[in-house]
Enzyme design. Structure first.
Site, PDB file in Angstrom:
ATOM      1  N   HIS A 262      44.149  41.646  44.082  1.00  0.00           N
ATOM      2  CA  HIS A 262      45.146  42.599  43.575  1.00  0.00           C
ATOM      3  C   HIS A 262      46.067  41.875  42.602  1.00  0.00           C
ATOM      4  O   HIS A 262      46.374  40.697  42.785  1.00  0.00           O
ATOM      5  CB  HIS A 262      45.971  43.190  44.729  1.00  0.00           C
ATOM      6  CG  HIS A 262      46.669  44.455  44.350  1.00  0.00           C
ATOM      7  ND1 HIS A 262      47.880  44.445  43.712  1.00  0.00           N
ATOM      8  CD2 HIS A 262      46.293  45.752  44.462  1.00  0.00           C
ATOM      9  CE1 HIS A 262      48.251  45.696  43.486  1.00  0.00           C
ATOM     10  NE2 HIS A 262      47.304  46.517  43.918  1.00  0.00           N
ATOM     11  N   ASP A 313      41.251  49.814  48.310  1.00  0.00           N
ATOM     12  CA  ASP A 313      39.938  50.463  48.157  1.00  0.00           C
ATOM     13  C   ASP A 313      38.884  49.904  49.099  1.00  0.00           C
ATOM     14  O   ASP A 313      37.770  50.433  49.169  1.00  0.00           O
ATOM     15  CB  ASP A 313      39.462  50.313  46.701  1.00  0.00           C
ATOM     16  CG  ASP A 313      40.390  51.027  45.750  1.00  0.00           C
ATOM     17  OD1 ASP A 313      40.709  50.465  44.690  1.00  0.00           O
ATOM     18  OD2 ASP A 313      40.838  52.132  46.100  1.00  0.00           O
TER      19      ASP A 313
HETATM   20  C1  SDX Z   1      43.606  49.295  42.649  1.00  0.00           C
HETATM   21  O1  SDX Z   1      47.706  47.856  40.307  1.00  0.00           O
HETATM   22  C2  SDX Z   1      47.613  48.583  41.329  1.00  0.00           C
HETATM   23  O2  SDX Z   1      48.576  48.823  42.053  1.00  0.00           O
HETATM   24  C3  SDX Z   1      46.225  49.166  41.578  1.00  0.00           C
HETATM   25  C4  SDX Z   1      46.038  49.877  42.904  1.00  0.00           C
HETATM   26  C5  SDX Z   1      46.840  51.148  42.955  1.00  0.00           C
HETATM   27  O3  SDX Z   1      47.134  51.605  44.062  1.00  0.00           O
HETATM   28  O4  SDX Z   1      47.038  51.765  41.875  1.00  0.00           O
HETATM   29  O5  SDX Z   1      46.424  49.028  43.953  1.00  0.00           O
HETATM   30  C6  SDX Z   1      44.590  50.299  43.120  1.00  0.00           C
HETATM   31  O6  SDX Z   1      43.176  49.375  41.539  1.00  0.00           O
HETATM   32  C7  SDX Z   1      43.210  48.180  43.560  1.00  0.00           C
HETATM   33  C8  SDX Z   1      42.276  47.151  42.859  1.00  0.00           C
HETATM   34  C9  SDX Z   1      40.876  47.751  42.824  1.00  0.00           C
HETATM   35  N1  SDX Z   1      39.976  46.868  42.014  1.00  0.00           N
HETATM   36  C10 SDX Z   1      39.088  46.083  42.588  1.00  0.00           C
HETATM   37  O7  SDX Z   1      38.910  45.974  43.799  1.00  0.00           O
HETATM   38  C11 SDX Z   1      38.221  45.326  41.597  1.00  0.00           C
HETATM   39  C12 SDX Z   1      38.052  43.869  42.013  1.00  0.00           C
HETATM   40  N2  SDX Z   1      39.335  43.203  41.872  1.00  0.00           N
HETATM   41  C13 SDX Z   1      39.543  42.403  40.725  1.00  0.00           C
HETATM   42  O8  SDX Z   1      38.899  42.795  39.575  1.00  0.00           O
HETATM   43  C14 SDX Z   1      40.975  41.920  40.571  1.00  0.00           C
HETATM   44  O9  SDX Z   1      41.361  41.414  41.771  1.00  0.00           O
HETATM   45  C15 SDX Z   1      42.028  42.885  40.060  1.00  0.00           C
HETATM   46  C16 SDX Z   1      41.585  43.578  38.827  1.00  0.00           C
HETATM   47  C17 SDX Z   1      42.354  43.885  41.100  1.00  0.00           C
HETATM   48  C18 SDX Z   1      43.264  42.069  39.767  1.00  0.00           C
HETATM   49  O10 SDX Z   1      42.904  41.211  38.787  1.00  0.00           O
HETATM   50  P1  SDX Z   1      43.886  40.167  38.093  1.00  0.00           P
HETATM   51  O11 SDX Z   1      45.262  40.225  38.637  1.00  0.00           O
HETATM   52  O12 SDX Z   1      43.718  40.347  36.623  1.00  0.00           O
HETATM   53  O13 SDX Z   1      43.303  38.784  38.587  1.00  0.00           O
HETATM   54  P2  SDX Z   1      42.117  38.036  37.876  1.00  0.00           P
HETATM   55  O14 SDX Z   1      41.022  38.986  37.558  1.00  0.00           O
HETATM   56  O15 SDX Z   1      42.708  37.238  36.752  1.00  0.00           O
HETATM   57  O16 SDX Z   1      41.603  37.080  39.043  1.00  0.00           O
HETATM   58  C19 SDX Z   1      42.318  35.898  39.381  1.00  0.00           C
HETATM   59  C20 SDX Z   1      41.264  34.980  40.016  1.00  0.00           C
HETATM   60  C21 SDX Z   1      40.044  34.817  39.108  1.00  0.00           C
HETATM   61  O17 SDX Z   1      39.470  33.551  39.430  1.00  0.00           O
HETATM   62  P3  SDX Z   1      39.385  32.448  38.269  1.00  0.00           P
HETATM   63  O18 SDX Z   1      38.619  33.104  37.141  1.00  0.00           O
HETATM   64  O19 SDX Z   1      40.864  32.163  37.881  1.00  0.00           O
HETATM   65  O20 SDX Z   1      38.688  31.313  38.919  1.00  0.00           O
HETATM   66  O21 SDX Z   1      40.756  35.581  41.221  1.00  0.00           O
HETATM   67  C22 SDX Z   1      39.373  35.875  41.058  1.00  0.00           C
HETATM   68  C23 SDX Z   1      39.088  35.853  39.563  1.00  0.00           C
HETATM   69  O22 SDX Z   1      37.717  35.502  39.338  1.00  0.00           O
HETATM   70  N3  SDX Z   1      39.163  37.217  41.551  1.00  0.00           N
HETATM   71  C24 SDX Z   1      38.027  37.645  42.083  1.00  0.00           C
HETATM   72  C25 SDX Z   1      38.282  38.974  42.450  1.00  0.00           C
HETATM   73  N4  SDX Z   1      39.534  39.305  42.122  1.00  0.00           N
HETATM   74  C26 SDX Z   1      40.072  38.215  41.554  1.00  0.00           C
HETATM   75  N5  SDX Z   1      36.845  37.048  42.276  1.00  0.00           N
HETATM   76  C27 SDX Z   1      35.881  37.794  42.862  1.00  0.00           C
HETATM   77  N6  SDX Z   1      36.052  39.071  43.248  1.00  0.00           N
HETATM   78  C28 SDX Z   1      37.222  39.682  43.050  1.00  0.00           C
HETATM   79  N7  SDX Z   1      37.372  40.951  43.440  1.00  0.00           N
END
Ligand code: SDX
Length: 376
Positions: A262, A313
């Site tokens: 998140h 989710d």
């Molecule tokens: C919702 O914003 C809100 O409030 C949203 C929400 C709401 O109620 O409206 O809460 C609802 O959208 C929840 C999120 C649903 N999405 C997912 O589940 C998709 C998977 N999650 C990721 O894509 C990610 O965690 C985000 C998009 C939710 C957040 O991404 P960020 O803050 O941009 O973080 P990032 O992508 O830069 O990740 C930071 C690190 C990375 O590692 P490095 O590249 O630095 O080594 O964490 C890793 C990422 O690779 N990482 C993940 C991951 N999420 C982050 N690695 C694998 N799987 C994941 N799901």
């Protein structure tokens, strides 16, 4: 304003507006709507009470709730034109397309369409909240080749949704779990889709146009589309015994695991904790406990391997599945909850508006002379 603006990717941590709707403590993993903790609201209130809280500032008295609920019930029917539009869509059309089409078409047919006054916008918020729920279920029935189920007048918002979707009045325990999930999805501060609706309304465009934009934003797998992706991941894994090998392979391939991580929560998403309990009971009652056991094991393995937390989710996926909601309707269901928060934010934006217009940091070629075509 300095002419050398600082780039903040994804606007991470940028405060874009003041809001009285939602107090989101990312470090502490706590969430409250207008001061009420969401665990209390999910367990003890109805979606109608929460919508009243978000739009009008406080939980309703019994008399206020009766009148408010009656207005929402009266607003449930959708125009025949929407039925006709759904019949024109390909059967395989993404339900999120039907939902976005619904917001636009309801805007064309709404009696207050040209009125952006606070009073008209509250009326539109109520109509959109009731009508989009009916639209989701109506489109689903039509795409199945079945007759739409007219909204019931004697059921609450959550129970009526399940009734319109299945044609059967839901068991009280299912309606209660679904009601709680709509509450948990209702509002979440400046997430991507809410911010989208605020940007659109900041131009003084209308509420229906802003909601159509919010639907486009929440559709993405990094946002509301993650719920559907979580269920598809669980189906891909297939059995609890396969989880460990799946996690090892997925993380080895640097695969993004939907339902984890998140932008704001670091210690944990408080909604996931409540949804976990709801999912456990619903999966047990539906005889599909395997999905919950698989989710728990996946949660534990991914958290241990990568320190990632399950977000809202993650456990809503097995819950919705156990409630009999088709997987490709998970995101529309999230919209059925979030419409309350989106419209509440729009009321705030219109009340104290300033056009939302950030800057871009230029990285293109330096200034240069124009070269006529014959010399290029
Ligand atoms: C919702 O914003 C809100 O409030 C949203 C929400 C709401 O109620 O409206 O809460 C609802 O959208 C929840 C999120 C649903 N999405 C997912 O589940 C998709 C998977 N999650 C990721 O894509 C990610 O965690 C985000 C998009 C939710 C957040 O991404 P960020 O803050 O941009 O973080 P990032 O992508 O830069 O990740 C930071 C690190 C990375 O590692 P490095 O590249 O630095 O080594 O964490 C890793 C990422 O690779 N990482 C993940 C991951 N999420 C982050 N690695 C694998 N799987 C994941 N799901």
């Amino acid at each position: 304003m300095s002419e050398a603006p600082e780039l903040i990717r994804g606007l991470e941590g940028v405060v874009a507006a003041e809001t009285a709707l939602c107090d989101l403590d990312g470090a502490g993993g706590r969430l409250a709507y207008r001061g009420y903790d969401i665990a209390d609201l999910a367990r003890r209130a109805t979606f109608e009470e929460v919508a009243h809280l978000l739009w009008r500032g406080d939980l309703p008295t019994k008399a206020q709730l009766d009148a408010f609920s009656a207005e929402l019930v009266a607003a449930r029917p959708i125009p025949d034109g929407l039925h006709a539009a759904f019949r024109l869509l390909p059967k395989a059309a993404d339900p999120m397309r039907a939902l976005q089409l619904s917001a636009a078409m309801l805007g064309a047919l709404d009696p207050d369409a040209a009125d952006n006054s606070p009073e008209a916008n509250v009326r539109k918020a109520m109509r959109l909240t009731s009508q989009l729920a009916t639209a989701i279920c109506t489109h689903h029935r039509i795409r199945l080749g079945k007759e739409p189920v007219p909204p019931a007048k004697d059921l609450g918002h959550a129970a009526n949704f399940l009734f319109m979707l299945t044609g059967e009045r839901p068991p009280a325990v299912n309606a209660r779990a679904f009601d709680a999930s709509l509450i948990l999805y209702a509002e979440h501060e400046m997430n991507a889709s809410t911010f989208t609706t605020r940007v659109i309304s900041s131009t003084l465009s209308d509420m229906h146009s802003a909601i159509a934009g919010g639907i486009g934003a929440i559709k993405g797998p990094l946002h509301g589309g993650a719920g559907e992706a979580v269920m598809l991941t669980l189906k891909e894994i297939g059995r609890v015994e396969n989880v460990d090998a799946f996690v090892e392979k997925a993380l080895g391939a640097k695969r993004r695991l939907m339902g984890f991580g998140h932008r704001v929560y670091r210690a944990g998403d408080p909604r996931a904790a409540v949804l976990r309990g709801l999912a456990e009971e619903a999966c047990r009652l539906s005889g599909e406990g395997m999905w919950f056991e698989m989710a728990v094991r996946l949660h534990e393995r991914v958290n241990r391997a990568k320190g990632l937390i399950p977000n809202v989710d993650f456990y809503s996926a097995p819950l919705f599945y156990a409630l009999g909601i088709p997987v490709d309707l998970f995101t529309p269901v999230i919209v059925a909850g979030r419409i309350a928060g989106w419209t509440a934010h729009l009321l705030e934006q219109y009340q104290d508006n300033r056009l939302i217009r950030p800057r871009g940091k230029y990285t293109g070629p330096p200034r240069r002379q124009f070269v006529p075509l014959e010399r290029r």
